[in-house]
Design an enzyme around this catalytic site. Structure first.
Site, PDB file in Angstrom:
ATOM      1  N   ARG A   1       1.134  11.700  -9.735  1.00  0.00           N
ATOM      2  CA  ARG A   1       1.585  10.334  -9.435  1.00  0.00           C
ATOM      3  C   ARG A   1       2.965  10.043 -10.016  1.00  0.00           C
ATOM      4  O   ARG A   1       3.690   9.191  -9.546  1.00  0.00           O
ATOM      5  CB  ARG A   1       0.599   9.312 -10.014  1.00  0.00           C
TER       6      ARG A   1
ATOM      7  N   ASP B   1      -3.342   6.197   6.523  1.00  0.00           N
ATOM      8  CA  ASP B   1      -3.713   7.509   7.057  1.00  0.00           C
ATOM      9  C   ASP B   1      -4.609   7.258   8.277  1.00  0.00           C
ATOM     10  O   ASP B   1      -4.099   7.017   9.378  1.00  0.00           O
ATOM     11  CB  ASP B   1      -4.420   8.265   5.926  1.00  0.00           C
TER      12      ASP B   1
ATOM     13  N   PHE C   1      -0.584  16.530   3.556  1.00  0.00           N
ATOM     14  CA  PHE C   1      -1.066  15.807   2.387  1.00  0.00           C
ATOM     15  C   PHE C   1       0.083  15.692   1.390  1.00  0.00           C
ATOM     16  O   PHE C   1       0.613  16.690   0.922  1.00  0.00           O
ATOM     17  CB  PHE C   1      -2.269  16.505   1.754  1.00  0.00           C
TER      18      PHE C   1
ATOM     19  N   GLU D   1       0.849  -1.201   0.000  1.00  0.00           N
ATOM     20  CA  GLU D   1       0.000   0.000   0.000  1.00  0.00           C
ATOM     21  C   GLU D   1       0.882   1.247   0.000  1.00  0.00           C
ATOM     22  O   GLU D   1       2.037   1.214   0.439  1.00  0.00           O
ATOM     23  CB  GLU D   1      -0.907  -0.066   1.248  1.00  0.00           C
ATOM     24  N   ASP D   2       0.325   2.360  -0.467  1.00  0.00           N
ATOM     25  CA  ASP D   2       1.109   3.600  -0.493  1.00  0.00           C
ATOM     26  C   ASP D   2       1.178   4.276   0.873  1.00  0.00           C
ATOM     27  O   ASP D   2       2.239   4.667   1.334  1.00  0.00           O
ATOM     28  CB  ASP D   2       0.563   4.590  -1.553  1.00  0.00           C
TER      29      ASP D   2
HETATM   30  P1  IMP Z   1      -7.020   5.722   5.116  1.00  0.00           P
HETATM   31  O1  IMP Z   1      -8.155   4.776   4.837  1.00  0.00           O
HETATM   32  O2  IMP Z   1      -7.508   6.955   5.808  1.00  0.00           O
HETATM   33  O3  IMP Z   1      -5.881   5.065   5.847  1.00  0.00           O
HETATM   34  O4  IMP Z   1      -6.518   6.253   3.726  1.00  0.00           O
HETATM   35  C1  IMP Z   1      -5.715   5.522   2.880  1.00  0.00           C
HETATM   36  C2  IMP Z   1      -5.811   6.058   1.460  1.00  0.00           C
HETATM   37  O5  IMP Z   1      -6.059   7.468   1.433  1.00  0.00           O
HETATM   38  C3  IMP Z   1      -4.501   5.870   0.750  1.00  0.00           C
HETATM   39  O6  IMP Z   1      -4.443   4.632   0.101  1.00  0.00           O
HETATM   40  C4  IMP Z   1      -4.475   7.054  -0.223  1.00  0.00           C
HETATM   41  O7  IMP Z   1      -5.138   6.699  -1.412  1.00  0.00           O
HETATM   42  C5  IMP Z   1      -5.275   8.130   0.472  1.00  0.00           C
HETATM   43  N1  IMP Z   1      -4.435   9.117   1.166  1.00  0.00           N
HETATM   44  C6  IMP Z   1      -4.334   9.331   2.500  1.00  0.00           C
HETATM   45  N2  IMP Z   1      -3.473  10.311   2.782  1.00  0.00           N
HETATM   46  C7  IMP Z   1      -2.982  10.738   1.598  1.00  0.00           C
HETATM   47  C8  IMP Z   1      -2.010  11.738   1.230  1.00  0.00           C
HETATM   48  O8  IMP Z   1      -1.396  12.439   2.050  1.00  0.00           O
HETATM   49  N3  IMP Z   1      -1.780  11.864  -0.102  1.00  0.00           N
HETATM   50  C9  IMP Z   1      -2.415  11.118  -1.052  1.00  0.00           C
HETATM   51  N4  IMP Z   1      -3.314  10.177  -0.742  1.00  0.00           N
HETATM   52  C10 IMP Z   1      -3.607   9.983   0.565  1.00  0.00           C
END
Ligand code: IMP
Length: 176
Positions: free
Chosen positions: A164, A102, A151, A98-99
C-alpha cells in the site's frame, strides 16, 4: 518475507497531474457548497488524502470500511459495512472516494446503501477502473485512469495487505 519488485504502471507524477484535473472539476461542480468526502478504507486512503488537499471547498472527511477481498485476488461477492460513517449525510453533498472499480459490486452496493440515507447529491470519484472486468455498471463521476485487466498494487492498493505504501501504481510480475 517475500518481496517482489513491481513494474510501474502509473507513475507518481502522472497520478499527481490527474488528481489536479479531478480536483479542478470537483471545485467547479460544487462551487459555493459544502462537501462530505467519504474515504473508502483502506485502499483509497492515499488517493483521498492527495485529492482533498486540492479541493478548495468546506470539506468534512468521513471514513467507511467495507468487507474486503480477503487475502487473494477475487471478490467474496459479499459487501458489508465493517466501519460506518460517524455522522449523518441527510441533505448533504457526498463524494465517495474509492481506489478501484473492478466488477463494480462494491460500489453498486455502497451507492445503494448510502442513497437510503437521503443525501442531497451523491457522486463517486475512483482512481482506477477496469472496464473489461465490469459486471455492475457504476456511474463514476470523476475517474483517474482506465486500466487493463491486471491486478495492481501501490498508492493505497494492496495484495494480501502488502504494497500500500508505494507512491505509484504497479503490477506484480512473478519472477522479478
Ligand atoms: P469490485 O467490487 O469488484 O468492483 O472490487 C472493488 C474492490 O476490490 C476494490 O475496492 C479493491 O479493494 C479490490 N480490488 C479490485 N481490483 C484490484 C486490484 O487490481 N488491486 C487491488 N485491489 C483490487
Amino acid at each position: 518475507m517475500e518481496q517482489f519488485s513491481p513494474d510501474v504502471l502509473i507513475s507518481e507524477e502522472d497520478i499527481a497531474l490527474r488528481i489536479d484535473a479531478l480536483a479542478k472539476a470537483i471545485n467547479e461542480e460544487f462551487e459555493g457548497q459544502e462537501l462530505v468526502v467519504v474515504c473508502v478504507l483502506k485502499g483509497a486512503f492515499m488517493f483521498c488524502s492527495d485529492l482533498i488537499k486540492k479541493i478548495n471547498l468546506p470539506v468534512t472527511l468521513e471514513f467507511l470500511q467495507l468487507s474486503s477481498y480477503g487475502e487473494g485476488m477475487t471478490s467474496t461477492g459479499n459487501v458489508k459495512i465493517e466501519m460506518d460513517l460517524s455522522g449523518s449525510i441527510d441533505g448533504k453533498n457526498v463524494l465517495i472516494v474509492e481506489d478501484i472499480v473492478d466488477t463494480g459490486l462494491t460500489l453498486t452496493s455502497l451507492l445503494d446503501m448510502l442513497a437510503m440515507r437521503s443525501p442531497k447529491t451523491i457522486k463517486l470519484a475512483s482512481l482506477l477502473f477496469k472496464p473489461s472486468r465490469n459486471k455492475y455498471p457504476v456511474p463514476i463521476d470523476y475517474l483517474g485512469f482506465e486500466i487493463e485487466d491486471k491486478f495492481v498494487i501501490g498508492y493505497g492498493l494492496d495484495y494480501a495487505g502488502r504494497y500500500r505504501e508505494l507512491p505509484y501504481i504497479g503490477v506484480l510480475n512473478a519472477g522479478n
